[in-house]
Write a protein that holds these residues in place. Sequence first.
Motif, short mmCIF file in Angstrom:
data_model
loop_
_atom_site.label_atom_id
_atom_site.label_comp_id
_atom_site.label_asym_id
_atom_site.label_seq_id
_atom_site.Cartn_x
_atom_site.Cartn_y
_atom_site.Cartn_z
N ASP A 176 0.83 -1.21 0.00
CA ASP A 176 0.00 0.00 0.00
C ASP A 176 0.86 1.26 0.00
O ASP A 176 0.56 2.23 -0.70
CB ASP A 176 -0.95 0.01 1.21
CG ASP A 176 -2.05 -1.03 1.11
OD1 ASP A 176 -2.29 -1.53 -0.01
OD2 ASP A 176 -2.67 -1.33 2.15
N TRP A 178 2.31 1.78 -3.50
CA TRP A 178 1.30 2.29 -4.42
C TRP A 178 1.02 3.77 -4.16
O TRP A 178 0.84 4.55 -5.09
CB TRP A 178 0.00 1.49 -4.33
CG TRP A 178 0.02 0.27 -5.18
CD1 TRP A 178 0.06 -1.02 -4.75
CD2 TRP A 178 0.05 0.22 -6.61
NE1 TRP A 178 0.11 -1.88 -5.83
CE2 TRP A 178 0.09 -1.13 -6.98
CE3 TRP A 178 0.03 1.18 -7.61
CZ2 TRP A 178 0.12 -1.55 -8.30
CZ3 TRP A 178 0.06 0.76 -8.94
CH2 TRP A 178 0.10 -0.58 -9.26
N ALA A 210 3.85 5.74 -5.61
CA ALA A 210 3.76 5.77 -7.08
C ALA A 210 2.68 6.76 -7.54
O ALA A 210 2.89 7.49 -8.51
CB ALA A 210 3.46 4.37 -7.61
N ARG A 211 1.53 6.79 -6.85
CA ARG A 211 0.48 7.75 -7.20
C ARG A 211 0.94 9.18 -6.99
O ARG A 211 0.68 10.06 -7.81
CB ARG A 211 -0.79 7.48 -6.37
CG ARG A 211 -1.66 6.37 -6.92
CD ARG A 211 -3.02 6.34 -6.25
NE ARG A 211 -2.96 6.17 -4.81
CZ ARG A 211 -2.86 4.99 -4.20
NH1 ARG A 211 -2.82 3.88 -4.90
NH2 ARG A 211 -2.82 4.91 -2.89
#
Length: 198
Positions: free
Chosen positions: A24, A27, A30-31
């Motif tokens: 999590d 991610w 990365a966002r």
Amino acid sequence: MARDMYGFALLTSQEDTVSQRSLDAAWAAARKMANAWKGVDMELVRSNEPLAIDPKRFQSLKFLVRKGIPYELRASQWHHMSGAAARQVAAGPGYYASLAQVKALSVNSLLTLNEELSPGVFMFRSHPLFKKQEGMDAVRRLLCAYVQHNPTGYFRGLAHIAGFLLIVMGLENEEHAFWVLATLLEDKLFGYCHGQAA
């Protein structure tokens, strides 16, 4: 320790939770990076100048580049940041298409290119993009165009660089890959890559 039917260790519920938390977090990072790049991408697409931004903005761009360019933006960013977009505009429309004609090459050049693209030599032959004829044709066109663009600039192994650029940039950006290749070899790398005939 619990094992699956193949003998591999199974994660405990505690390990599973830790793995999920780290996934999590990755991610989320990365966002965040993708969002940071959206503004840069739009700024460069509007301008065909390689890095026509103020020094303060350049520092933040440098930071972003060092953190990594998201894959979905990599082709456009390489094209703009390298200066290839400006070269393409300066050359005019249709320049690449006029150079990419295989029939315009000498017999010696064709033999050299075919040898470079043979199964035992071209290292990307097993890549899915080059298992299809359209992928191999794209590399051949890219190399033909470069040989005509810079007759003394071809050297052994250039097919590997062209192939890598096509993998990253995609077949739909073949002309952009040509301009990045030309910019890389003629402006960015050392002199021994430029003007060294095969």
